[in-house]
Scaffold this motif. Structure first.
Motif, PDB file in Angstrom:
ATOM      1  N   LEU A  51       0.816  -1.217   0.000  1.00 31.03           N
ATOM      2  CA  LEU A  51       0.000   0.000   0.000  1.00 31.03           C
ATOM      3  C   LEU A  51       0.851   1.269   0.000  1.00 31.03           C
ATOM      4  O   LEU A  51       0.339   2.369  -0.194  1.00 31.03           O
ATOM      5  CB  LEU A  51      -0.918   0.022   1.224  1.00 31.03           C
ATOM      6  CG  LEU A  51      -2.163  -0.871   1.160  1.00 31.03           C
ATOM      7  CD1 LEU A  51      -2.796  -1.008   2.537  1.00 31.03           C
ATOM      8  CD2 LEU A  51      -3.180  -0.308   0.168  1.00 31.03           C
ATOM      9  N   ASP A 142      -5.601   2.332 -10.097  1.00 29.96           N
ATOM     10  CA  ASP A 142      -7.033   2.542  -9.895  1.00 29.96           C
ATOM     11  C   ASP A 142      -7.799   2.082 -11.142  1.00 29.96           C
ATOM     12  O   ASP A 142      -7.483   2.472 -12.272  1.00 29.96           O
ATOM     13  CB  ASP A 142      -7.297   4.031  -9.640  1.00 29.96           C
ATOM     14  CG  ASP A 142      -8.745   4.301  -9.265  1.00 29.96           C
ATOM     15  OD1 ASP A 142      -9.377   3.427  -8.677  1.00 29.96           O
ATOM     16  OD2 ASP A 142      -9.236   5.399  -9.593  1.00 29.96           O
ATOM     17  N   LYS A 165      -7.206   0.044  -2.974  1.00 24.49           N
ATOM     18  CA  LYS A 165      -6.524   0.883  -3.963  1.00 24.49           C
ATOM     19  C   LYS A 165      -7.380   1.148  -5.199  1.00 24.49           C
ATOM     20  O   LYS A 165      -6.890   1.679  -6.192  1.00 24.49           O
ATOM     21  CB  LYS A 165      -5.186   0.241  -4.349  1.00 24.49           C
ATOM     22  CG  LYS A 165      -4.152   0.293  -3.225  1.00 24.49           C
ATOM     23  CD  LYS A 165      -2.804  -0.251  -3.645  1.00 24.49           C
ATOM     24  CE  LYS A 165      -2.041   0.727  -4.524  1.00 24.49           C
ATOM     25  NZ  LYS A 165      -1.408   1.809  -3.741  1.00 24.49           N
TER      26      LYS A 165
END
Length: 403
Positions: A51, A142, A165
């Motif tokens: 992340l 994304d 995400k």
């Protein structure tokens, strides 16, 4: 001067060499790892590190300087070719390293998809080490479409990171339900609902038939006949103990490298700890895939190398982080015949208590650290509260430990 060589620079290997020095071992210690970085934590790899919430150096179990400061020779980026048991040497990188005691902390390897169904296409990943996660990180864009194969904890954790995400996530599990091998239907239901609330498309009782692509994966055909367009694939279908080196050296294998209660293999000068090792447990043998087991088993062996004659007694506990939910597991649920559900004190917190008859075996606690700690202490203390007490919200849980 006594020489200890450890093959495998992961959690178990790092814990073992540190314990040796902490216990006053004055001989030579060599730690050999295949990766180019010093021993690091693996659980955050597929979560905080992926992340972007954790830097590489924060993954390290100890600063690289720790090893030289403690007289530990650290060989990184080295693959051990073989073990010569008769001469008591390890052959790696064109050199021979002598040992008096050798410890195998070689860990495990992820199962991969067969090449015949597209497992070797670009864009197909497993989650095991730093290079795996670094390779897949650019894929987490994304809106990208990811297929996750396998509904165990690895697959679900990957799904949680992908959904956070902003990816479009499809997860397929060939068994009737996610977590079928490791958890009760109640725990499966909890996590299915959690993932669906974050937009993950979970398909149970559905497997992967084949991946499609010209060089790189672009689609998947599932066993129910449906087709998916995908940008990449994450495979989480389990791991196998890394036993090849031990097997080649003629060491006995039984669901991993077979050890006695002290951690010795069939060769008394060779020991094994962590994911790669199986050890006596109750009336059979057990191999535990967990960080706490790797640490505790390795530290026990360190004491035994120094003459401790200590029996390893596991205290199994595990955890999984998904979204804002922390699942904590105490005990082993093998053989359970009923599950008691106990709501927690906060919204979204719950615990599932596994019983075999009247014996408490294990506890799954989701966002309920109090239930986890009490359950863990009860199990380790050999105490089994009556199931109806656990089911009653009015029961004073702390009082159960004094009963």
């Amino acid at each position: 001067m006594k020489k200890v060589v450890v093959i495998g620079a992961g959690q178990a290997g790092s814990s073992l060499v540190a314990k040796l020095r902490n216990e006053g071992f004055t001989g030579s210690i060599t730690l050999i790892g295949e990766e180019h970085v010093p021993p690091y934590q693996r659980p955050p790899l597929s979560k905080k590190y992926l992340l972007g919430d954790m830097d590489l150096e924060r993954l390290f179990l100890r600063p690289e300087s720790f090893y030289s400061e403690n007289g530990i020779t650290l060989h990184l980026d080295q693959v051990v070719q073989s073990i010569d048991r008769s001469d008591k040497v390890v052959i790696t990188g064109g050199q021979q390293i002598a040992y008096d005691d050798l410890v195998l902390t070689t860990g495990s390897v992820p199962r991969r998809l067969p090449g015949a169904i597209g497992g070797e296409l670009d864009g197909v990943y497993v989650v095991r080490d730093l290079k795996d996660v670094d390779a897949m990180a650019p894929e987490f864009r994304d809106g990208a479409r990811v297929l996750i194969v396998g509904g165990g904890y690895i697959g679900l954790e990957a799904a949680a990171v992908a959904a956070k995400k902003g990816l479009k996530v499809t997860l397929v599990e060939m068994a009737d339900r996610i977590l079928q091998r490791v958890a009760a239907p109640e725990t499966s239901d909890f996590f299915r609902n959690l993932h669906k609330s974050h937009g993950v498309d979970i398909r149970e009782g559905v497997g992967l038939d084949t991946l499609i692509g010209d060089g790189r994966v672009s689609g998947a055909k599932l066993t129910d006949g449906s087709d998916l367009q995908v940008d990449f694939v994450i495979v989480g279908v389990g791991i196998t103990p890394a036993t090849a080196l031990a097997e080649a050296a003629g060491i006995e294998i039984e669901n991993g490298i077979k050890t006695n209660e002290m951690g010795q293999t069939s060769d008394p000068h060779i020991w094994a700890a962590g994911d790669c090792a199986s050890f006596p447990y109750k009336d059979g043998r057990l191999r535990l895939e967990s960080v706490p087991n790797a640490i505790d088993q390795a530290e026990c062996i360190a004491e035994n190398i120094m003459g401790g004659q200590k029996t390893y007694v596991p205290k199994p506990w595990f955890w999984s982080d998904q979204y804002d939910t922390k699942l904590q597991i105490a005990g082993l649920n093998t053989g359970y015949d009923r599950v008691i559900t106990r709501p927690g004190d906060k919204d979204g917190s719950v615990s599932f208590w596994y019983y075999k008859g009247d014996d408490l075996l294990a506890v799954d606690a989701a966002n309920d650290p109090r239930a986890y700690m009490i359950g863990k202490r009860l199990i380790e203390g050999g105490k089994s509260p009556a199931p109806d007490l656990i089911a009653d919200p009015a029961t004073d849980m702390k009082a159960l430990m004094k009963a």
